[in-house]
Write a protein that holds these residues in place. Structure first.
Motif, short mmCIF file in Angstrom:
data_model
loop_
_atom_site.label_atom_id
_atom_site.label_comp_id
_atom_site.label_asym_id
_atom_site.label_seq_id
_atom_site.Cartn_x
_atom_site.Cartn_y
_atom_site.Cartn_z
N GLN A 1 9.04 5.62 10.61
CA GLN A 1 10.17 4.82 11.10
C GLN A 1 9.71 3.75 12.09
O GLN A 1 10.42 2.77 12.30
CB GLN A 1 11.25 5.72 11.73
N ASP A 2 8.53 3.89 12.66
CA ASP A 2 8.01 2.92 13.63
C ASP A 2 7.13 1.85 12.99
O ASP A 2 6.91 0.79 13.57
CB ASP A 2 7.18 3.64 14.71
N TYR B 1 8.44 -0.77 3.51
CA TYR B 1 9.38 -1.12 2.45
C TYR B 1 9.67 0.15 1.66
O TYR B 1 8.77 0.95 1.44
CB TYR B 1 8.77 -2.16 1.50
N ARG B 2 10.90 0.31 1.24
CA ARG B 2 11.23 1.43 0.36
C ARG B 2 11.19 0.89 -1.07
O ARG B 2 11.83 -0.09 -1.40
CB ARG B 2 12.61 1.99 0.67
N VAL B 3 10.40 1.55 -1.89
CA VAL B 3 10.31 1.21 -3.30
C VAL B 3 10.65 2.49 -4.06
O VAL B 3 9.86 3.45 -4.07
CB VAL B 3 8.89 0.72 -3.68
N GLY B 4 11.85 2.52 -4.62
CA GLY B 4 12.31 3.76 -5.25
C GLY B 4 12.44 4.83 -4.18
O GLY B 4 13.06 4.62 -3.15
N GLY C 1 9.69 6.08 -2.71
CA GLY C 1 8.48 6.01 -1.90
C GLY C 1 8.51 4.91 -0.86
O GLY C 1 9.36 4.03 -0.87
N LEU C 2 7.55 4.97 0.04
CA LEU C 2 7.37 3.95 1.07
C LEU C 2 6.14 3.13 0.73
O LEU C 2 5.16 3.65 0.20
CB LEU C 2 7.19 4.59 2.44
N ARG C 3 6.19 1.84 1.05
CA ARG C 3 5.05 0.95 0.86
C ARG C 3 4.86 0.14 2.13
O ARG C 3 5.81 -0.13 2.87
CB ARG C 3 5.27 0.00 -0.33
N PHE C 4 3.63 -0.27 2.37
CA PHE C 4 3.26 -0.96 3.60
C PHE C 4 2.37 -2.15 3.28
O PHE C 4 1.49 -2.05 2.42
CB PHE C 4 2.49 -0.01 4.52
N ARG C 5 2.57 -3.26 3.98
CA ARG C 5 1.66 -4.41 3.87
C ARG C 5 0.59 -4.25 4.95
O ARG C 5 0.90 -4.07 6.13
CB ARG C 5 2.39 -5.73 4.11
N ARG C 6 -0.67 -4.35 4.53
CA ARG C 6 -1.76 -4.16 5.49
C ARG C 6 -1.70 -5.18 6.62
O ARG C 6 -1.94 -4.84 7.78
CB ARG C 6 -3.11 -4.22 4.78
N ARG D 1 0.85 -1.20 0.00
CA ARG D 1 0.00 0.00 0.00
C ARG D 1 0.88 1.24 0.00
O ARG D 1 1.96 1.25 0.58
CB ARG D 1 -0.89 0.05 1.25
N THR D 2 0.38 2.31 -0.60
CA THR D 2 1.09 3.59 -0.58
C THR D 2 0.84 4.29 0.75
O THR D 2 -0.01 3.87 1.55
CB THR D 2 0.58 4.50 -1.71
N THR D 3 1.56 5.38 0.97
CA THR D 3 1.35 6.15 2.20
C THR D 3 -0.07 6.71 2.23
O THR D 3 -0.70 6.74 3.30
CB THR D 3 2.38 7.29 2.31
#
Length: 77
Positions: free
Chosen positions: A34-35, A39-42, A44-49, A13-15
């Protein structure tokens, strides 16, 4: 696709999507990134729900006075 589907939870997921999921401002997401498992993709940051859900559950605060009152009333004292 069902929202409880494990494959759906593993999508990155995106921010902005995370902000919607957490009902939090985008600025809060960036401030606390930071908490949060990420994942850093390029650039941007990505997150697994699924990982964010586990992280949120670990942030739970149990109020000791509420717990004490609840256990007292359950014991009938």
């Amino acid at each position: 696709m069902d929202a409880s589907d494990p494959v759906h939870d593993d999508l990155l997921r995106t921010t902005k999507e995370l902000a919607v999921y957490l009902h939090a401002p985008l600025s809060w997401i960036y401030h606390h990134a930071q908490d949060i498992p990420r994942y850093r993709v390029g650039r941007g940051l990505r997150f697994r729900r699924s990982e964010v859900a586990e992280w949120v559950a670990a942030q739970r605060i149990v109020d000791s006075t509420t717990s004490a009152r609840a256990s007292t009333s359950l014991l009938g004292t």
